[in-house]
Motif scaffolding. Structure first.
Motif, PDB file in Angstrom:
ATOM      1  N   GLY A  55       0.695  -1.394   0.136  1.00 17.78           N
ATOM      2  CA  GLY A  55       0.216   0.227   0.334  1.00 17.78           C
ATOM      3  C   GLY A  55       0.774   1.246  -0.075  1.00 17.78           C
ATOM      4  O   GLY A  55       0.030   2.048   0.083  1.00 17.78           O
ATOM      5  N   ASN A  56       2.178   1.398  -0.784  1.00 17.18           N
ATOM      6  CA  ASN A  56       2.732   2.629  -0.176  1.00 17.18           C
ATOM      7  C   ASN A  56       2.176   3.150  -1.216  1.00 17.18           C
ATOM      8  O   ASN A  56       2.534   4.704  -1.285  1.00 17.18           O
ATOM      9  CB  ASN A  56       4.078   1.431  -0.860  1.00 17.18           C
ATOM     10  N   ASP A  57       1.775   2.960  -2.059  1.00 17.24           N
ATOM     11  CA  ASP A  57       1.066   4.302  -2.971  1.00 17.24           C
ATOM     12  C   ASP A  57       0.389   5.489  -2.671  1.00 17.24           C
ATOM     13  O   ASP A  57      -0.241   6.818  -2.776  1.00 17.24           O
ATOM     14  CB  ASP A  57       0.752   4.103  -4.107  1.00 17.24           C
ATOM     15  N   ASP A  58      -0.216   4.370  -1.182  1.00 17.46           N
ATOM     16  CA  ASP A  58      -0.708   5.631  -0.259  1.00 17.46           C
ATOM     17  C   ASP A  58      -0.719   6.283   0.746  1.00 17.46           C
ATOM     18  O   ASP A  58      -0.836   6.175   1.502  1.00 17.46           O
ATOM     19  CB  ASP A  58      -2.242   4.571   0.315  1.00 17.46           C
ATOM     20  N   GLY A  59      -0.140   8.109   0.132  1.00 21.62           N
ATOM     21  CA  GLY A  59       0.461   8.021   0.928  1.00 21.62           C
ATOM     22  C   GLY A  59       2.094   8.576   1.267  1.00 21.62           C
ATOM     23  O   GLY A  59       2.361   9.458   2.038  1.00 21.62           O
ATOM     24  N   PHE A  60       2.898   7.487   1.042  1.00 20.40           N
ATOM     25  CA  PHE A  60       4.128   7.421   1.854  1.00 20.40           C
ATOM     26  C   PHE A  60       4.995   8.083   0.884  1.00 20.40           C
ATOM     27  O   PHE A  60       5.972   8.134   1.312  1.00 20.40           O
ATOM     28  CB  PHE A  60       4.130   5.995   1.185  1.00 20.40           C
ATOM     29  N   GLY A  61       4.721   8.899   0.367  1.00 21.18           N
ATOM     30  CA  GLY A  61       5.513   9.672  -0.764  1.00 21.18           C
ATOM     31  C   GLY A  61       6.173  10.887  -0.496  1.00 21.18           C
ATOM     32  O   GLY A  61       6.870  11.408   0.126  1.00 21.18           O
ATOM     33  N   PHE A  62       5.145  11.115   0.622  1.00 19.31           N
ATOM     34  CA  PHE A  62       5.103  12.170   1.668  1.00 19.31           C
ATOM     35  C   PHE A  62       6.278  11.853   2.678  1.00 19.31           C
ATOM     36  O   PHE A  62       7.584  12.673   3.188  1.00 19.31           O
ATOM     37  CB  PHE A  62       3.841  12.970   2.972  1.00 19.31           C
ATOM     38  N   SER A  63       6.382  10.446   3.082  1.00 16.57           N
ATOM     39  CA  SER A  63       7.511   9.929   4.345  1.00 16.57           C
ATOM     40  C   SER A  63       8.772  10.006   3.624  1.00 16.57           C
ATOM     41  O   SER A  63       9.481   9.751   3.639  1.00 16.57           O
ATOM     42  CB  SER A  63       6.915   8.512   5.062  1.00 16.57           C
ATOM     43  N   VAL A  64       8.363   8.994   1.846  1.00 19.85           N
ATOM     44  CA  VAL A  64       9.554   9.598   1.461  1.00 19.85           C
ATOM     45  C   VAL A  64      10.584  10.719   1.202  1.00 19.85           C
ATOM     46  O   VAL A  64      11.357  10.145   1.513  1.00 19.85           O
ATOM     47  CB  VAL A  64       9.538   8.725   0.087  1.00 19.85           C
ATOM     48  N   MET A  65      10.354  11.418   1.712  1.00 21.89           N
ATOM     49  CA  MET A  65      10.498  12.829  -0.090  1.00 21.89           C
ATOM     50  C   MET A  65      11.054  13.222   1.553  1.00 21.89           C
ATOM     51  O   MET A  65      11.721  14.254   1.724  1.00 21.89           O
ATOM     52  CB  MET A  65       9.081  13.509  -0.328  1.00 21.89           C
ATOM     53  N   ALA A  66      10.248  13.344   2.861  1.00 27.50           N
ATOM     54  CA  ALA A  66      10.698  13.785   4.242  1.00 27.50           C
ATOM     55  C   ALA A  66      11.980  14.009   3.924  1.00 27.50           C
ATOM     56  O   ALA A  66      13.130  14.023   4.777  1.00 27.50           O
ATOM     57  CB  ALA A  66       9.719  13.066   5.092  1.00 27.50           C
ATOM     58  N   ILE A  67      12.572  12.091   4.309  1.00 26.93           N
ATOM     59  CA  ILE A  67      13.516  11.207   4.563  1.00 26.93           C
ATOM     60  C   ILE A  67      14.462  11.939   3.548  1.00 26.93           C
ATOM     61  O   ILE A  67      15.943  12.075   3.273  1.00 26.93           O
ATOM     62  CB  ILE A  67      13.558   9.923   4.146  1.00 26.93           C
ATOM     63  N   CYS A  68      14.156  12.097   2.247  1.00 27.07           N
ATOM     64  CA  CYS A  68      15.374  12.432   0.771  1.00 27.07           C
ATOM     65  C   CYS A  68      15.277  13.927   0.959  1.00 27.07           C
ATOM     66  O   CYS A  68      16.820  14.233   0.870  1.00 27.07           O
ATOM     67  CB  CYS A  68      14.560  11.938  -0.732  1.00 27.07           C
ATOM     68  N   SER A  69      14.677  14.749   2.160  1.00 26.44           N
ATOM     69  CA  SER A  69      14.821  15.633   2.352  1.00 26.44           C
ATOM     70  C   SER A  69      15.660  16.011   3.265  1.00 26.44           C
ATOM     71  O   SER A  69      17.309  17.046   2.863  1.00 26.44           O
ATOM     72  CB  SER A  69      13.968  17.279   2.333  1.00 26.44           C
ATOM     73  N   LEU A  70      16.140  15.416   3.750  1.00 30.11           N
ATOM     74  CA  LEU A  70      17.115  15.107   4.793  1.00 30.11           C
ATOM     75  C   LEU A  70      18.796  14.920   4.841  1.00 30.11           C
ATOM     76  O   LEU A  70      19.267  15.145   5.130  1.00 30.11           O
ATOM     77  CB  LEU A  70      16.732  13.879   6.685  1.00 30.11           C
ATOM     78  N   LEU A  71      18.166  14.018   3.797  1.00 30.49           N
ATOM     79  CA  LEU A  71      19.345  13.299   3.365  1.00 30.49           C
ATOM     80  C   LEU A  71      20.439  14.103   2.271  1.00 30.49           C
ATOM     81  O   LEU A  71      21.488  14.550   1.977  1.00 30.49           O
ATOM     82  CB  LEU A  71      19.036  12.309   1.924  1.00 30.49           C
ATOM     83  N   VAL A  72      19.358  15.403   1.586  1.00 28.45           N
ATOM     84  CA  VAL A  72      20.444  16.252   0.523  1.00 28.45           C
ATOM     85  C   VAL A  72      21.298  16.824   1.754  1.00 28.45           C
ATOM     86  O   VAL A  72      22.702  17.136   1.283  1.00 28.45           O
ATOM     87  CB  VAL A  72      19.390  17.238   0.036  1.00 28.45           C
ATOM     88  N   GLU A  73      20.178  17.394   3.068  1.00 29.31           N
ATOM     89  CA  GLU A  73      21.153  17.662   4.020  1.00 29.31           C
ATOM     90  C   GLU A  73      22.396  17.372   4.568  1.00 29.31           C
ATOM     91  O   GLU A  73      22.858  17.604   5.003  1.00 29.31           O
ATOM     92  CB  GLU A  73      20.239  18.565   4.746  1.00 29.31           C
ATOM     93  N   SER A  74      22.179  16.025   4.736  1.00 28.50           N
ATOM     94  CA  SER A  74      23.213  15.375   5.786  1.00 28.50           C
ATOM     95  C   SER A  74      24.402  15.122   4.376  1.00 28.50           C
ATOM     96  O   SER A  74      25.689  14.741   4.980  1.00 28.50           O
ATOM     97  CB  SER A  74      22.644  13.832   6.015  1.00 28.50           C
TER      98      SER A  74
END
Length: 221
Positions: A55-74
């Motif tokens: 069910g990862n299509d249902d709203g998981f994109g917000f969590s994925v992109m939040a982690i990705c944003s942290l990744l860019v900074e890290s």
């Protein structure tokens, strides 16, 4: 990190004191292994779990992109050798770390602010080619800040599982392609570390970042 000061781990199998000894010896291979382990455990593995979850299509994109944003900074913190992407935090971090050796000192000019970080990351010669067309200011304002502060993207931007990585006209970002390219960008950074000497600028900066990570973690586990 553990609450026990003698048991602080900066990554699984990487106690703080082990990392500190590697830094003191200039052990490139071990430090690369530590950096890879830290990013895999804290960022890439969680992204992978989210992408593969039922069910990862249902709203998981917000969590994925939040982690990705942290990744860019890290990633950028290691690449630039800075302890934070906010100059306003530097004084507090200095107080935690204690006396800073000259080779690990940073100034406000080295850091800038959050928007500067994203503009520099997506415009950098090493990282930028993995994100064609991505505008750092737009990403910072509408994706990163929207997710961090409001729990949603801003100004009509949407997170998708299909389409191009970045579509400025439709204002969409493909979370799967974006996270995959971050993985590639990180690997490019690791390859640069592996190919350079300890005295090269990329290692001078990485060592500085590791020192700050050690000392702030030691003072504030």
């Amino acid at each position: 990190m553990s609450d026990n000061r003698s048991g602080i781990r900066l990554a699984n199998d990487w106690p703080l004191e082990k990392v500190s000894k590697c830094l003191a010896k200039g052990n490139k291979d071990q430090l690369v292994s530590f950096i890879e382990a830290r990013f895999e455990q804290r960022f890439f593995r969680p992204v992978g779990v989210l992408r593969e979850a039922p069910g990862n299509d249902d709203g998981f994109g917000f969590s994925v992109m939040a982690i990705c944003s942290l990744l860019v900074e890290s990633i950028f913190c290691f690449f630039k050798g800075i302890p934070t992407t906010r100059a306003s935090e530097l004084k507090a971090l200095r107080n935690l770390a204690g006396p800073v050796p000259p080779e690990y000192e940073v100034s406000d000019k080295d850091i800038g602010n959050g928007r500067d970080t994203f503009e520099a990351f997506f415009g950098d010669a090493l990282f930028g080619p993995f994100f064609p067309g991505v505008n750092g200011t737009e990403f910072y304002d509408c994706v990163r800040n929207g997710l961090l502060h409001q729990g949603q993207t801003k100004d009509g931007w949407r997170i998708r599982t299909g389409g191009p990585l970045w579509d400025i006209d439709k204002r969409t970002v493909n979370r799967d392609k974006f996270s995959a390219q971050l993985d590639c960008a990180f690997e490019a950074y690791i390859q640069e570390l592996n190919g350079k000497s300890w005295s090269d600028a990329i290692w001078v900066r990485a060592a500085r970042r590791v020192w700050w990570l050690i000392e702030v973690s030691r003072a504030h586990p």
